[in-house]
Motif scaffolding. Structure first.
Motif, PDB file in Angstrom:
ATOM      1  N   GLN A  28       0.831  -1.119   0.056  1.00 10.19           N
ATOM      2  CA  GLN A  28      -0.080  -0.004   0.119  1.00 10.19           C
ATOM      3  C   GLN A  28       0.969   1.175   0.171  1.00 10.19           C
ATOM      4  N   TRP A  32       0.888   4.018  -2.803  1.00 10.40           N
ATOM      5  CA  TRP A  32       0.870   5.502  -2.389  1.00 10.40           C
ATOM      6  C   TRP A  32       2.000   6.396  -2.892  1.00 10.40           C
ATOM      7  N   ASP A  36      -0.022   8.747  -5.602  1.00 11.28           N
ATOM      8  CA  ASP A  36      -0.793   9.360  -4.702  1.00 11.28           C
ATOM      9  C   ASP A  36       0.132  10.271  -3.803  1.00 11.28           C
ATOM     10  N   HIS A  39      -0.861  13.658  -1.991  1.00 16.27           N
ATOM     11  CA  HIS A  39      -1.885  13.662  -1.132  1.00 16.27           C
ATOM     12  C   HIS A  39      -1.810  13.208   0.046  1.00 16.27           C
ATOM     13  N   PHE A  40      -2.874  12.887   0.855  1.00 18.97           N
ATOM     14  CA  PHE A  40      -2.949  12.303   2.215  1.00 18.97           C
ATOM     15  C   PHE A  40      -2.471  10.906   2.206  1.00 18.97           C
ATOM     16  N   TRP A  42      -2.887   7.866   2.914  1.00 19.30           N
ATOM     17  CA  TRP A  42      -4.124   6.946   3.167  1.00 19.30           C
ATOM     18  C   TRP A  42      -3.783   5.580   3.883  1.00 19.30           C
ATOM     19  N   TRP A  45      -4.450   4.383   7.673  1.00 17.17           N
ATOM     20  CA  TRP A  45      -5.609   3.927   8.422  1.00 17.17           C
ATOM     21  C   TRP A  45      -5.280   2.318   8.333  1.00 17.17           C
TER      22      TRP A  45
END
Length: 71
Positions: A28, A32, A36, A39-40, A42, A45
């Protein structure tokens, strides 16, 4: 009552759980970073909440057996 066999099976299950946790979360984070990263974050989580579940699994697999009295 916990036997040596059930105790070793519990530790094996914990090892598999840790391996899956690490591999899935590394994957993951790689996704990311590649797609991505502006950005945040993620994957946090999954890392946090799955980590809580893993901590409970660790706690139950590594605790000492309790003495039970049978009547």
């Amino acid at each position: 009552m916990r036997t040596a066999k059930s105790e070793s099976a519990g530790k094996l299950g914990l090892g598999i759980h840790v391996l899956c946790y690490v591999l899935a979360n590394v994957a993951q984070v790689i996704v990311w970073v590649l797609y991505d990263s502006e950005h945040f974050f993620w994957p946090m989580w999954s890392i946090v909440f799955w980590g809580i579940g893993l901590a409970f699994h660790f706690w139950t697999a590594m605790r000492r057996p309790t003495m039970k009295t049978e009547y």
